[in-house]
Design a protein around this motif. Structure first.
Motif, PDB file in Angstrom:
ATOM      1  N   ASP A 110       0.815  -1.218   0.000  1.00  0.00           N
ATOM      2  CA  ASP A 110       0.000   0.000   0.000  1.00  0.00           C
ATOM      3  C   ASP A 110       0.844   1.261   0.000  1.00  0.00           C
ATOM      4  O   ASP A 110       0.311   2.361  -0.120  1.00  0.00           O
ATOM      5  N   THR A 111       2.149   1.114   0.174  1.00  0.00           N
ATOM      6  CA  THR A 111       3.035   2.272   0.224  1.00  0.00           C
ATOM      7  C   THR A 111       4.076   2.181  -0.878  1.00  0.00           C
ATOM      8  O   THR A 111       4.300   1.121  -1.469  1.00  0.00           O
ATOM      9  N   LYS A 112       4.741   3.304  -1.109  1.00  0.00           N
ATOM     10  CA  LYS A 112       5.792   3.352  -2.121  1.00  0.00           C
ATOM     11  C   LYS A 112       6.919   2.387  -1.767  1.00  0.00           C
ATOM     12  O   LYS A 112       7.272   2.232  -0.609  1.00  0.00           O
ATOM     13  N   ASP A 113       7.445   1.716  -2.774  1.00  0.00           N
ATOM     14  CA  ASP A 113       8.559   0.772  -2.621  1.00  0.00           C
ATOM     15  C   ASP A 113       8.216  -0.433  -1.750  1.00  0.00           C
ATOM     16  O   ASP A 113       9.077  -1.001  -1.075  1.00  0.00           O
ATOM     17  N   SER A 114       6.960  -0.822  -1.775  1.00  0.00           N
ATOM     18  CA  SER A 114       6.568  -2.099  -1.179  1.00  0.00           C
ATOM     19  C   SER A 114       5.662  -2.823  -2.166  1.00  0.00           C
ATOM     20  O   SER A 114       4.884  -2.188  -2.888  1.00  0.00           O
ATOM     21  N   TYR A 115       5.774  -4.148  -2.192  1.00  0.00           N
ATOM     22  CA  TYR A 115       5.087  -4.964  -3.194  1.00  0.00           C
ATOM     23  C   TYR A 115       4.516  -6.201  -2.501  1.00  0.00           C
ATOM     24  O   TYR A 115       5.184  -6.807  -1.655  1.00  0.00           O
ATOM     25  N   SER A 116       3.286  -6.588  -2.885  1.00  0.00           N
ATOM     26  CA  SER A 116       2.689  -7.739  -2.207  1.00  0.00           C
ATOM     27  C   SER A 116       1.661  -8.450  -3.079  1.00  0.00           C
ATOM     28  O   SER A 116       1.217  -7.937  -4.113  1.00  0.00           O
ATOM     29  N   GLY A 119      -3.876 -13.522  -1.835  1.00  0.00           N
ATOM     30  CA  GLY A 119      -4.628 -14.590  -2.471  1.00  0.00           C
ATOM     31  C   GLY A 119      -6.069 -14.680  -2.019  1.00  0.00           C
ATOM     32  O   GLY A 119      -6.840 -15.454  -2.589  1.00  0.00           O
ATOM     33  N   SER A 120      -6.448 -13.900  -1.017  1.00  0.00           N
ATOM     34  CA  SER A 120      -7.852 -13.877  -0.598  1.00  0.00           C
ATOM     35  C   SER A 120      -8.675 -13.026  -1.554  1.00  0.00           C
ATOM     36  O   SER A 120      -9.785 -13.387  -1.939  1.00  0.00           O
ATOM     37  N   ARG A 121      -8.111 -11.901  -1.944  1.00  0.00           N
ATOM     38  CA  ARG A 121      -8.809 -10.992  -2.858  1.00  0.00           C
ATOM     39  C   ARG A 121      -8.303 -11.108  -4.294  1.00  0.00           C
ATOM     40  O   ARG A 121      -8.791 -10.383  -5.173  1.00  0.00           O
ATOM     41  N   LEU A 122      -7.330 -11.994  -4.526  1.00  0.00           N
ATOM     42  CA  LEU A 122      -6.763 -12.219  -5.857  1.00  0.00           C
ATOM     43  C   LEU A 122      -6.232 -10.919  -6.454  1.00  0.00           C
ATOM     44  O   LEU A 122      -6.535 -10.545  -7.593  1.00  0.00           O
ATOM     45  N   ARG A 123      -5.366 -10.251  -5.659  1.00  0.00           N
ATOM     46  CA  ARG A 123      -4.827  -8.962  -6.099  1.00  0.00           C
ATOM     47  C   ARG A 123      -3.320  -8.908  -5.836  1.00  0.00           C
ATOM     48  O   ARG A 123      -2.779  -9.604  -4.972  1.00  0.00           O
ATOM     49  N   LYS A 124      -2.639  -8.071  -6.616  1.00  0.00           N
ATOM     50  CA  LYS A 124      -1.266  -7.680  -6.314  1.00  0.00           C
ATOM     51  C   LYS A 124      -1.271  -6.187  -6.016  1.00  0.00           C
ATOM     52  O   LYS A 124      -2.101  -5.433  -6.556  1.00  0.00           O
ATOM     53  N   TRP A 125      -0.344  -5.760  -5.151  1.00  0.00           N
ATOM     54  CA  TRP A 125      -0.396  -4.403  -4.632  1.00  0.00           C
ATOM     55  C   TRP A 125       0.962  -3.710  -4.731  1.00  0.00           C
ATOM     56  O   TRP A 125       1.979  -4.262  -4.310  1.00  0.00           O
ATOM     57  N   ASN A 126       0.966  -2.520  -5.312  1.00  0.00           N
ATOM     58  CA  ASN A 126       2.080  -1.582  -5.240  1.00  0.00           C
ATOM     59  C   ASN A 126       1.490  -0.192  -5.399  1.00  0.00           C
ATOM     60  O   ASN A 126       1.452   0.359  -6.502  1.00  0.00           O
ATOM     61  N   ILE A 127       0.970   0.327  -4.307  1.00  0.00           N
ATOM     62  CA  ILE A 127       0.161   1.554  -4.239  1.00  0.00           C
ATOM     63  C   ILE A 127      -1.161   1.337  -4.965  1.00  0.00           C
ATOM     64  O   ILE A 127      -2.232   1.404  -4.376  1.00  0.00           O
ATOM     65  N   ARG A 128      -1.073   1.050  -6.269  1.00  0.00           N
ATOM     66  CA  ARG A 128      -2.281   0.660  -7.004  1.00  0.00           C
ATOM     67  C   ARG A 128      -2.393  -0.868  -6.980  1.00  0.00           C
ATOM     68  O   ARG A 128      -1.419  -1.576  -6.739  1.00  0.00           O
TER      69      ARG A 128
END
Length: 388
Positions: A110-116, A119-128
Motif C-alpha cells: 500500500d506504500t511506495k517501494d513495497s510490493y505484495s 490470495g484472498s482478494r486475488l490482487r497484487k499491490w504496489n500503491i495501485r
C-alpha cells in the motif's frame, strides 16, 4: 575508551536494528543482516496486536491490519522465502524497503517501494492494485521470489508459478528489500527464511538464511551409521529373545570374555551421538536428516496396533545418549515439523496419502512412553491451548 564504529557508506541500507558485527554476514553476497533470519519485533506495527511465536517465525494478528518485516534485507542477487498459511483470509505478503511506513490501514504493497500479493482478494499491490494470482487456502505454501538483478518479483503457490507479478522493481543504490507481511484480524501464518529445508526450492534462487552445509554433511554421515547400528541392535535383541525362549537359564558371558555384538554396537552409538547430538539441536538437521530416517523406519511395518521396533530403538538410544538440553529442542522441532510443516501443508490427494504418512509417524513416536510423556507435557498440550 574510543568507540568502535563500522562504516555503512557502501551499504544500500542506511539505518535499521543494531546488530553485533559477528552476527552480520558480509554484504558482498547481496544481503545484509544476521545469519539467523526471523521477524523483527521492533518493526511491528501495533506490537500489542501481533503475536509472534517463540522462534519469531510464526505470526498471528489480533488487530485490523498488522505488519511486520524480517531482520534481513537483500539488494543484489535472487532471493526467496516461503510462507505457510494457517488461515485463508486477507493477508498481503511480499517485500518492502526500510523507508516504508505502515499503519492499521496501510500494509505491505500500500506504500511506495513495497510490493505484495493477496490470495484472498486475488490482487497484487504496489500503491495501485491489479488482479493477480490464484485463490489460496489454509495449508498452502506461498513463495515470494525477488530478482534484484532484473528488478522482477514472482509469487508461487505450492511450487507453481502464478506469473511475474512486478517488473521494474526499483534496485540499485539506496534500495534494499526486507521480507514483510501484513495480516488482518485473526489471520495466522508461519515463514521459512531457510531455517529448515524449503518445501519448494526454485532453481537460481537462494533462501535468505544459508543452509548449514557442514552440519548437514556431518549429520547425513552419522545418521547413515546410526541406521545400520539400529538394525544391528534389533537383530541382536531378536536373537537374544530366541535364545532365551529355548533356554531361560542361558548364563551371561563371564567378565573378560569377548564383547557381544550388542555391547559393541551400543559403544559405537555412544560415540556417534557424541558428535550427532549437538547437531540435532538445529531445526534444519532434524528435518533434513533425522525425519527422513524415521519415515524410512516407519515404513518397515504397517500394523499401527503394535509398536515399531526401529522407532522404539532409535528413541531409546536418543533418550539414553543425548543430554536434556540436546534432546528436548530436537523433540520440539520433530513434533512441530510433523504436525505443522508437513501434515498441514502437504498437498491434498484423494487418499490423503501424505497426511497419513506423517500421522502414522506421529503415532509411532507417541507409542514410545518416555517420548509420549515429554511431548504431552511440553509440546502437544501447550500447542492445543495456544491454538484455542
Amino acid at each position: 575508551m574510543a568507540e568502535k564504529r563500522r562504516s555503512a557508506a557502501n551499504s544500500p541500507m542506511s539505518s535499521g536494528t543494531a546488530m553485533k558485527s559477528e552476527d552480520i554476514l558480509p554484504p558482498l553476497d547481496g544481503r545484509i543482516g544476521p545469519a539467523e533470519v526471523v521477524f523483527d519485533q521492533k518493526s511491528m506495527v501495533a506490537p500489542l496486536g501481533l503475536r509472534l511465536e517463540p522462534d519469531n517465525l510464526g505470526v498471528t494478528s489480533h488487530t485490523n491490519f498488522s505488519t511486520v518485516r524480517a531482520n534481513c534485507c537483500v539488494y543484489r542477487g535472487k532471493w526467496m522465502y516461503e510462507v505457510m498459511l494457517w488461515s485463508k483470509g486477507v493477508m498481503q505478503l511480499g517485500w518492502c524497503t526500510i523507508n516504508c511506513k505502515f499503519t492499521f490501514e496501510e500494509g505491505v504493497g500500500d506504500t511506495k517501494d513495497s510490493y505484495s500479493y493477496d490470495g484472498s482478494r486475488l490482487r497484487k499491490w504496489n500503491i495501485r492494485t491489479q488482479k493477480y494470482g490464484e485463490a489460496w487456502l489454509a495449508g498452502d505454501v506461498i513463495t515470494c521470489a525477488l530478482d534484484c538483478d532484473n528488478g522482477t518479483m514472482t509469487f508461487y503457490r505450492n511450487g507453481k508459478s502464478m506469473g511475474e507479478a512486478f517488473k521494474n522493481v526499483k534496485t540499485g543504490s539506496g534500495y534494499a528489500y526486507f521480507p514483510a507481511v501484513s495480516l488482518s484480524r485473526n489471520e495466522h501464518l508461519r515463514a521459512n527464511f531457510g531455517a529448515t529445508p524449503l518445501r519448494y526450492p526454485i532453481e537460481g534462487y537462494e533462501p535468505l538464511q544459508a543452509m548449514p552445509q557442514e552440519d548437514v554433511v556431518k549429520s547425513q554421515l552419522l545418521i547413515g551409521w546410526l541406521e545400520k547400528l539400529t538394525n544391528t541392535l534389533i537383530k541382536e535383541d531378536k536373537h537374544l529373545m530366541d535364545v532365551c525362549g529355548i533356554d531361560q537359564n542361558v548364563p551371561p558371558l563371564p567378565l573378560g570374555e569377548t564383547r557381544s555384538k550388542k555391547s559393541t554396537a551400543l559403544l559405537i552409538c555412544a560415540h556417534i551421538f557424541e558428535k550427532l547430538a549437538p547437531l540435532l539441536k538445529g531445526p534444519y538437521v532434524v528435518e533434513c536428516c533425522l525425519l527422513p530416517l524415521m519415515l524410512k523406519f516407519c515404513a518397515t511395518t504397517t500394523d499401527t496396533s503394535t509398536t515399531n521396533p526401529h522407532i522404539v530403538k532409535l528413541l531409546d538410544l536418543m533418550w539414553s545418549l543425548m543430554q536434556d538440553h540436546e534432546i528436548k529442542p530436537c523433540m520440539d522441532t520433530l513434533m512441530t515439523s510433523m504436525l505443522y510443516s508437513f501434515y498441514k501443508t502437504s498437498p491434498v490427494t484423494s487418499d490423503f496419502s501424505s497426511q497419513k504418512t506423517y500421522l502414522d509417524l506421529t503415532l509411532r513416536v507417541l507409542q514410545h512412553s518416555q517420548t509420549r510423556r515429554y511431548l504431552l507435557l511440553n509440546i502437544l498440550y501447550p500447542l492445543c491451548m495456544t491454538n484455542d
